[in-house]
Every structure is written in structure tokens, then in C-alpha cells.
Scaffold this motif. Structure first.
Motif, PDB file in Angstrom:
ATOM      1  N   GLY A 183     -98.802  18.112  26.139  1.00 50.55           N
ATOM      2  CA  GLY A 183     -99.756  18.093  27.237  1.00 50.55           C
ATOM      3  C   GLY A 183    -100.211  16.689  27.575  1.00 50.55           C
ATOM      4  O   GLY A 183    -100.354  16.324  28.749  1.00 50.55           O
ATOM      5  N   SER A 184    -100.442  15.885  26.557  1.00 47.37           N
ATOM      6  CA  SER A 184    -100.852  14.502  26.784  1.00 47.37           C
ATOM      7  C   SER A 184     -99.746  13.714  27.476  1.00 47.37           C
ATOM      8  O   SER A 184    -100.013  12.904  28.375  1.00 47.37           O
ATOM      9  N   LEU A 185     -98.499  13.951  27.100  1.00 48.94           N
ATOM     10  CA  LEU A 185     -97.381  13.209  27.687  1.00 48.94           C
ATOM     11  C   LEU A 185     -97.244  13.471  29.179  1.00 48.94           C
ATOM     12  O   LEU A 185     -96.902  12.573  29.951  1.00 48.94           O
ATOM     13  N   VAL A 186     -97.506  14.694  29.619  1.00 48.32           N
ATOM     14  CA  VAL A 186     -97.339  14.996  31.044  1.00 48.32           C
ATOM     15  C   VAL A 186     -98.582  14.655  31.856  1.00 48.32           C
ATOM     16  O   VAL A 186     -98.491  14.380  33.062  1.00 48.32           O
ATOM     17  N   HIS A 187     -99.745  14.658  31.225  1.00 48.94           N
ATOM     18  CA  HIS A 187    -100.973  14.401  31.979  1.00 48.94           C
ATOM     19  C   HIS A 187    -101.401  12.939  31.940  1.00 48.94           C
ATOM     20  O   HIS A 187    -102.008  12.447  32.891  1.00 48.94           O
ATOM     21  N   ASP A 188    -101.123  12.244  30.853  1.00 40.16           N
ATOM     22  CA  ASP A 188    -101.672  10.906  30.654  1.00 40.16           C
ATOM     23  C   ASP A 188    -100.669   9.778  30.850  1.00 40.16           C
ATOM     24  O   ASP A 188    -101.066   8.612  30.888  1.00 40.16           O
ATOM     25  N   ARG A 189     -99.395  10.087  30.918  1.00 42.61           N
ATOM     26  CA  ARG A 189     -98.376   9.056  31.051  1.00 42.61           C
ATOM     27  C   ARG A 189     -97.883   8.966  32.495  1.00 42.61           C
ATOM     28  O   ARG A 189     -97.778   9.973  33.189  1.00 42.61           O
ATOM     29  N   GLY A 199     -93.820  28.976  40.339  1.00 40.54           N
ATOM     30  CA  GLY A 199     -95.166  28.603  39.935  1.00 40.54           C
ATOM     31  C   GLY A 199     -95.194  27.279  39.202  1.00 40.54           C
ATOM     32  O   GLY A 199     -96.197  26.562  39.233  1.00 40.54           O
ATOM     33  N   ALA A 200     -94.076  26.940  38.546  1.00 41.11           N
ATOM     34  CA  ALA A 200     -93.953  25.652  37.860  1.00 41.11           C
ATOM     35  C   ALA A 200     -93.537  24.537  38.817  1.00 41.11           C
ATOM     36  O   ALA A 200     -93.215  23.429  38.379  1.00 41.11           O
ATOM     37  N   LEU A 238     -86.259  23.483  32.875  1.00 33.88           N
ATOM     38  CA  LEU A 238     -87.326  22.732  33.543  1.00 33.88           C
ATOM     39  C   LEU A 238     -87.250  21.242  33.188  1.00 33.88           C
ATOM     40  O   LEU A 238     -87.450  20.375  34.049  1.00 33.88           O
ATOM     41  N   GLY A 239     -86.966  20.956  31.910  1.00 33.16           N
ATOM     42  CA  GLY A 239     -86.837  19.566  31.495  1.00 33.16           C
ATOM     43  C   GLY A 239     -85.694  18.870  32.198  1.00 33.16           C
ATOM     44  O   GLY A 239     -85.821  17.719  32.653  1.00 33.16           O
ATOM     45  N   ARG A 240     -84.568  19.542  32.311  1.00 33.07           N
ATOM     46  CA  ARG A 240     -83.416  18.944  32.990  1.00 33.07           C
ATOM     47  C   ARG A 240     -83.686  18.741  34.471  1.00 33.07           C
ATOM     48  O   ARG A 240     -83.262  17.739  35.062  1.00 33.07           O
ATOM     49  N   LEU A 241     -84.391  19.691  35.089  1.00 33.60           N
ATOM     50  CA  LEU A 241     -84.744  19.526  36.492  1.00 33.60           C
ATOM     51  C   LEU A 241     -85.616  18.287  36.689  1.00 33.60           C
ATOM     52  O   LEU A 241     -85.421  17.512  37.632  1.00 33.60           O
ATOM     53  N   TRP A 242     -86.573  18.101  35.778  1.00 35.21           N
ATOM     54  CA  TRP A 242     -87.451  16.935  35.866  1.00 35.21           C
ATOM     55  C   TRP A 242     -86.655  15.643  35.669  1.00 35.21           C
ATOM     56  O   TRP A 242     -86.862  14.664  36.384  1.00 35.21           O
ATOM     57  N   ASN A 271     -94.695  21.161  38.458  1.00 37.24           N
ATOM     58  CA  ASN A 271     -96.138  21.379  38.502  1.00 37.24           C
ATOM     59  C   ASN A 271     -96.663  21.426  37.068  1.00 37.24           C
ATOM     60  O   ASN A 271     -96.814  22.489  36.473  1.00 37.24           O
ATOM     61  N   TRP A 272     -96.926  20.261  36.501  1.00 39.54           N
ATOM     62  CA  TRP A 272     -97.329  20.193  35.096  1.00 39.54           C
ATOM     63  C   TRP A 272     -98.627  20.937  34.800  1.00 39.54           C
ATOM     64  O   TRP A 272     -98.731  21.578  33.741  1.00 39.54           O
TER      65      TRP A 272
END
Length: 460
Positions: free
Chosen positions: A42-48, A193-194, A422-426, A433-434
């Protein structure tokens, strides 16, 4: 709800910086194996910051994530460079066949959006099925049984077309088709939704109904009722047979007669023929004499053949009972092999023909491969459609093919499969939508040295 796996993502301005960040994070996690991985993810997607050089992996815990970060070349770790160019993204929905008891059970346990969508489908279908599909899909005190489809990646065209010959309630056409529709629809809702928004849609046989629902041709409640009533109608069809043939549709023309139909055109050297049992047996003998490989499919009905034409009028009346709207997302047609028109989508006649006409999937794939650098996501169990996509002669080297749900029912592997997609798409540059994936929850404040590479670690 707690996930059995978490998606860990990293990004950096260059490949060297990304590699250094991966090493730093691996060391940090290896020294804290009891740290909740969800808080780190969660920190990696919100804070980085979200930078172009990207890495994504799926892991069970911090120790597992550290191990994978230390071996970034491993198959389960995905690294790439995201561009700013928007790429076309298509959802591909399979037909019936690769489903099994326990399918998507991990998602149902851990993902509220998937669960709510499937619950809604189950409640809508109770009147049609006479029971709750969740009791069939997720039976109590029973291990999920994988489908008997042989080696990984093998095509099983009878199941894809909708065959109902595996034993048990799960595999009756009247049960299997609405059940598969419900799971694929719930999965599409979860992905959307993601933040994964398709720009094109395609479905194989029953899967076209899921695609039509995703394109808002049919409301979900109407689509569920129509699919359930259609499946009951198909169950009353007379006995027939189907055979997969290692010939393209053009080369099969001389082998077809009034008792045989081309059920599916799947590739330049792969077709399916169906019809009355005696006619199929006659075809098999002729093919064998000519040295052409074929395989009888374990089905009691000849799907997508003239044997279902007598049921078109009943299907036309069924479809006429529901509002049909123009697609809001471009949608490919099994019947024509090209893009579904507004007139077709809103015509009960089209949906009546869909039941008995050839599935022209080879032509649909040709249309998808004409798109620039497309991303094609199989939204359902297995990799049958992905295999057809990979084998298509029009395949582009700049395309990406992704699966979601596994073919077998290994516990919670569906969560890992969907998070991996989802990771590969990113990594490919698709916006995710994190907040939807990581709503309010614990965060682990990660020290800056974790991402500053070997030099910062040496200075400490």
C-alpha cells in the motif's frame, strides 16, 4: 478481507535506478519477514512516484517478496518501460469449458467488488436455476476440482463452445452457462473497478454475451435471464457430434454436406465441424483416408450448427423480450467476424442467429491484431483464447497477451493470477486505480535509503 497475495510495484527514472531500488527493497524486506506485506504494498502505490521504468511481482509475504526481488529475471517478476502512448486494450471472454468447482474462490473471499458482483448475479439467477449458483460453485467442505483438460495450454474446443458432458450439476448446460457468465462478468467488474477500461471487447460463443453486457447492450439482470433461458433451450436440442479438424475453413468446404456445419473457424489450420453423429463419423473416415488429423470432441450436442436452427425462432422471441442497446464499447461479432453494428446489437434476429452460426474467431483475432500494439486480456478461466491469439498468423510483435484466472483450481491461485495481470498491465503503462485495490488500510513508512541503491546502503 485479507488477500493471500499482494501486488508489489516499483518504478524509477532509469533501469539502473530501478534495479538499485529492487535490491534496496529486497534487503529491507528480508530483514523484516514478519512485517505485513499489505502495508508495504500500500505504501509503494500511495507514497512513491509513478515513473516510467517499472517492476511488478506478486508475493505471499515479505520473505517471498524479498526472494523475488533478488531474482528480477525470474519468470514471475515483470519489468518494463511504460510509454505515454495509450494502447488499445481488449477483454476476451471465453465460452463454457474451463470452469470448475471453486473457480475464483480466492477472489470471492478477498475482493469485495468481485464478491458483490457475483452475489448479485447469484440472486438474480435463483428463479431461473432453482437454486443458488454459489452452492454449486463453492460447495461446502469440498476441495476445488480442476477440469480434466490435460497439459497446460491445451485447446479444448468442445468445452469452449459450450459442451456439457462432464459429470454433475456444475456441467449441465443449463447451469454451466449462466454460472460462467456470472464469474466472467464479476471479474470484468473487478478489473474495471481497478481502473482497467477496455477499448474493445470480444467473446467466444457464450462469452459474446458477457462482452455484450460489458458493452451495455444488455443490462446485467437481463443478460443473466437471457443466458439462463437460452441454456435451457439448448439442452433440448437433439443429439449430435463435433470434431476438431486440423484444416482451415477454406480447406474444409469440400468436406461439408447438408448434414455437417462449420461450427468454428479458429485458425488457418484449426476448425470445428458439427452435425448428426452418422455424418460426423463419415467425415472422420474421409479425413483419416486423406491423412488429415482430427479429434472427436466429447459433446452430445452440435453447437453452432444447422442442428440448432429450429430453435432460432424461440431464441428470437426470448431476445425480443429484453431491451437491446447500441454497444458503448466496440464489440466483435462471432457471426460476422468483424465489429458488431448498432443494428445487429439491437436486433433479436442477430442473437437468434448467434446460436446456430459459425464462430468466426479467426477473423475476430485478425481485427484485434490490426490494432496498434494491442493488449489482449483473457477474462475468465484458462488460456484457451490466449493460445488461439498466440497462434494467429496476424499476431503483432508489439502486442501483449495476458491471462487472469488459472485453468486449475489451486487454492487462491486466482488471486495471484489476477494481481499478476494487473501488475503486468501497470508495467505496460496502463493506469491502475490504486485506491480501489488498496483502500484505507495500514501503511508502512519506508525509509529513503531503501530506494537509493547500493551506495546508500554501503554508507549506512
Amino acid at each position: 478481507m485479507t488477500r493471500p497475495y499482494e501486488l508489489v510495484v516499483l518504478s524509477a527514472s532509469s533501469s539502473d535506478e530501478l534495479a538499485a531500488a529492487a535490491r534496496g527493497l529486497a534487503r529491507f524486506l528480508a530483514g523484516r519477514p514478519s512485517l505485513p506485506l499489505a502495508a508495504v504494498a500500500g505504501s509503494l502505490v500511495h507514497d512513491r512516484p509513478r515513473l516510467p521504468h517499472r517492476l511488478a511481482l506478486v508475493a505471499r509475504d515479505c520473505a517471498d517478496a524479498a526472494r523475488r526481488l533478488q531474482a528480477p529475471a525470474a519468470r514471475e517478476t515483470h519489468i518494463g518501460h511504460a510509454t505515454t502512448a495509450e494502447r488499445p486494450l481488449a477483454f476476451l471472454f471465453p465460452g463454457v469449458g474451463d470452469h470448475y468447482a471453486g473457480m475464483a474462490a480466492g477472489l470471492y473471499r478477498s475482493e469485495p467488488l468481485f464478491r458483490s458482483a457475483l452475489d448479485h448475479c447469484a440472486e438474480v439467477l435463483i428463479n431461473q436455476l432453482g437454486r443458488d449458483l454459489r452452492e454449486i460453485l463453492y460447495p461446502e467442505n469440498r476441495e476445488a476440482a480442476p477440469p480434466a483438460d490435460g497439459p497446460h495450454g491445451r485447446l479444448d474446443l468442445a468445452r469452449l463452445l459450450g459442451r456439457d458432458e462432464r459429470s454433475g450439476e456444475l456441467d449441465r448446460t443449463a447451469t454451466a452457462q449462466p454460472l460462467v457468465f456470472a464469474v466472467e462478468y464479476a471479474l470484468a467488474r473487478f478489473l474495471m473497478g481497478a481502473g482497467i477500461r477496455p477499448t474493445a471487447l470480444a467473446g467466444y460463443s457464450l462469452g459474446e454475451y458477457v462482452a455484450a453486457c460489458a458493452a451495455e447492450v444488455l443490462a446485467p439482470e437481463d443478460a443473466l435471464e437471457l443466458v439462463a433461458r437460452r441454456a435451457k433451450l439448448i439442452e433440448t436440442a437433439p443429439e449430435g457430434a463435433m470434431v476438431a479438424v486440423m484444416l482451415g475453413a477454406d480447406h474444409l468446404a469440400d468436406h461439408l454436406d447438408g448434414e455437417l456445419s462449420l461450427s468454428a473457424a479458429d485458425g488457418p489450420r484449426l476448425s470445428v465441424v458439427g452435425g448428426r453423429i452418422t455424418a460426423v463419423e463419415r467425415l472422420e473416415r474421409r479425413l483419416a483416408a486423406e491423412g488429415v488429423a482430427s479429434l472427436r470432441l466429447p459433446t452430445r450436442h452440435a453447437f453452432h450448427t444447422a442442428m440448432l436452427e429450429p430453435f432460432e425462432e424461440a431464441m428470437r422471441e426470448l431476445a425480443a423480450g429484453f431491451p437491446l442497446r447500441p454497444p458503448t464499447i466496440p464489440l466483435l461479432s462471432n457471426v460476422t467476424g468483424t465489429w458488431l453494428t448498432e443494428a445487429q446489437a439491437t436486433s433479436p434476429e442477430y442473437w437468434a442467429q448467434h446460436m446456430s452460426r459459425t464462430v468466426r474467431f479467426e477473423d475476430e483475432l485478425a481485427e484485434l491484431w490490426r490494432l496498434p500494439a494491442p493488449i489482449l486480456v483473457e477474462v475468465g478461466a484458462g488460456r484457451t483464447l490466449g493460445t488461439l491469439v498466440q497462434q494467429h498468423p496476424g499476431r503483432r510483435p508489439d502486442g501483449t497477451i495476458l491471462s487472469t484466472l488459472p485453468t486449475t483450481a489451486a487454492r487462491d491461485s486466482d488471486v495471484a493470477g489476477v494481481l499478476t495481470a494487473l501488475g503486468r498491465l501497470w508495467v505496460e503503462g496502463v493506469d491502475v486505480n490504486w485506491p480501489a485495490l488498496f483502500p484505507d488500510g495500514p501503511r508502512e513508512r519506508l525509509p529513503h535509503f531503501v530506494f537509493e541503491g547500493d551506495q546508500a546502503e554501503t554508507k549506512r
